[in-house]
Design a protein around this motif. Structure first.
Motif, PDB file in Angstrom:
ATOM      1  N   ALA A  54      16.415  35.703  21.038  1.00 50.16           N
ATOM      2  CA  ALA A  54      16.750  34.328  20.647  1.00 50.16           C
ATOM      3  C   ALA A  54      16.949  33.455  21.881  1.00 50.16           C
ATOM      4  CB  ALA A  54      18.008  34.320  19.772  1.00 50.16           C
ATOM      5  N   LEU A  55      17.586  33.994  22.901  1.00 50.63           N
ATOM      6  CA  LEU A  55      17.752  33.244  24.145  1.00 50.63           C
ATOM      7  C   LEU A  55      16.392  32.970  24.786  1.00 50.63           C
ATOM      8  CD1 LEU A  55      19.482  31.947  26.340  1.00 50.63           C
ATOM      9  CD2 LEU A  55      19.753  34.233  27.356  1.00 50.63           C
ATOM     10  N   GLY A  56      15.513  33.955  24.773  1.00 48.86           N
ATOM     11  CA  GLY A  56      14.159  33.759  25.309  1.00 48.86           C
ATOM     12  C   GLY A  56      13.405  32.680  24.549  1.00 48.86           C
ATOM     13  N   ALA A  57      13.559  32.668  23.222  1.00 48.96           N
ATOM     14  CA  ALA A  57      12.906  31.636  22.402  1.00 48.96           C
ATOM     15  C   ALA A  57      13.471  30.254  22.731  1.00 48.96           C
ATOM     16  CB  ALA A  57      13.089  31.955  20.921  1.00 48.96           C
ATOM     17  N   ALA A 128      10.619  34.826  26.429  1.00 49.33           N
ATOM     18  CA  ALA A 128      10.250  33.504  26.939  1.00 49.33           C
ATOM     19  C   ALA A 128       8.797  33.490  27.416  1.00 49.33           C
ATOM     20  CB  ALA A 128      11.184  33.096  28.075  1.00 49.33           C
ATOM     21  N   HIS A 129       8.355  34.569  28.037  1.00 48.22           N
ATOM     22  CA  HIS A 129       6.992  34.640  28.570  1.00 48.22           C
ATOM     23  C   HIS A 129       5.952  34.634  27.451  1.00 48.22           C
ATOM     24  CE1 HIS A 129       3.727  35.751  31.302  1.00 48.22           C
ATOM     25  NE2 HIS A 129       3.405  36.690  30.450  1.00 48.22           N
ATOM     26  N   TYR A 130       6.162  35.471  26.451  1.00 49.48           N
ATOM     27  CA  TYR A 130       5.162  35.606  25.389  1.00 49.48           C
ATOM     28  C   TYR A 130       5.346  34.620  24.249  1.00 49.48           C
ATOM     29  CZ  TYR A 130       3.416  39.851  27.538  1.00 49.48           C
ATOM     30  OH  TYR A 130       2.853  40.748  28.400  1.00 49.48           O
ATOM     31  N   ALA A 131       6.505  34.005  24.145  1.00 51.77           N
ATOM     32  CA  ALA A 131       6.801  33.050  23.068  1.00 51.77           C
ATOM     33  C   ALA A 131       6.631  33.678  21.681  1.00 51.77           C
ATOM     34  CB  ALA A 131       5.960  31.778  23.213  1.00 51.77           C
ATOM     35  N   THR A 132       6.819  35.002  21.613  1.00 53.52           N
ATOM     36  CA  THR A 132       6.814  35.722  20.332  1.00 53.52           C
ATOM     37  C   THR A 132       8.046  36.620  20.305  1.00 53.52           C
ATOM     38  OG1 THR A 132       5.405  37.430  21.302  1.00 53.52           O
ATOM     39  CG2 THR A 132       4.298  35.710  20.011  1.00 53.52           C
TER      40      THR A 132
END
Length: 192
Positions: A54-57, A128-132
């Motif tokens: 969730a943080l990455g998103a 964050a990198h893959y946005a998935t």
């Protein structure tokens, strides 16, 4: 699919010799009850890596692609260096087991041990990198289970036969490649 496969492989490699894998060894040796230990690992990892995903998103939608590219690239390179540093388990992390039973002890100690750990940070960066984020969380959870479930069943016998330096070097190389690729603009078509 790439995000699932990469996150599974990277975390499985990074987890070998990690403090949470050492915790799995200790809990298995102490309690000799694999099912509640495995279920505790699964539950703790889902919650912990779910928060990290969730943080990455959030990072994906909150930080501009150019800044995100540099931050993520540097993060992956830092993960490469961190992976080469062996972890040690703190004895107090295993003391919780006396109060909460095997499942509860595993859940609490794994969740706490994983906070700020390299596999949690890697989950944030890959989400964050893959946005998935969902596929990354599924992949990182599978990676944790791939590394930790055998630890529960075979404990120290397996740990002594794994070439830890080689495994850590491979994981570090994967993180370094991800970092350099990100800095060079790989994934630009995805807005990274």
């Amino acid at each position: 699919m790439e995000s699932l496969l990469v996150s599974t492989g990277v975390v499985a490699l990074a987890e070998i010799g990690d403090k949470t894998q050492l915790l799995a060894f200790i809990l298995a040796a102490r309690f000799k009850k694999p099912l509640p230990i495995i279920l505790g690992i699964l539950a703790a990892t889902i919650v912990n890596h779910g928060l990290a995903g969730a943080l990455g998103a959030w990072i994906t939608v909150s930080i501009s692609p150019e800044i995100r590219r540099w931050v993520l690239g540097a993060s992956f390179i830092a993960m490469a260096v961190w992976t080469l540093i062996p972890d040690k388990i703190e004895e107090e992390e295993t003391q919780i087991a006396k109060r909460f039973g095997v499942f509860g002890a595993t859940l609490v100690t794994f969740f706490l041990a994983e906070m700020g750990d390299k596999t949690q940070i890697a989950t944030v960066a890959m989400a964050a990198h893959y946005a998935t984020p969902l596929l990354v969380v599924i992949g990182t959870t599978l990676g944790m289970l791939i590394a930790d479930v055998p630890a529960v069943f075979v404990g120290d016998k397996l740990a002594n036969k794994i070439p830890m330096k080689l495994v850590h070097s491979i994981a570090a190389a994967v993180f370094a490649i991800l970092g350099v690729a990100t800095l060079l603009g790989a994934g630009a078509s995805f807005g990274l």
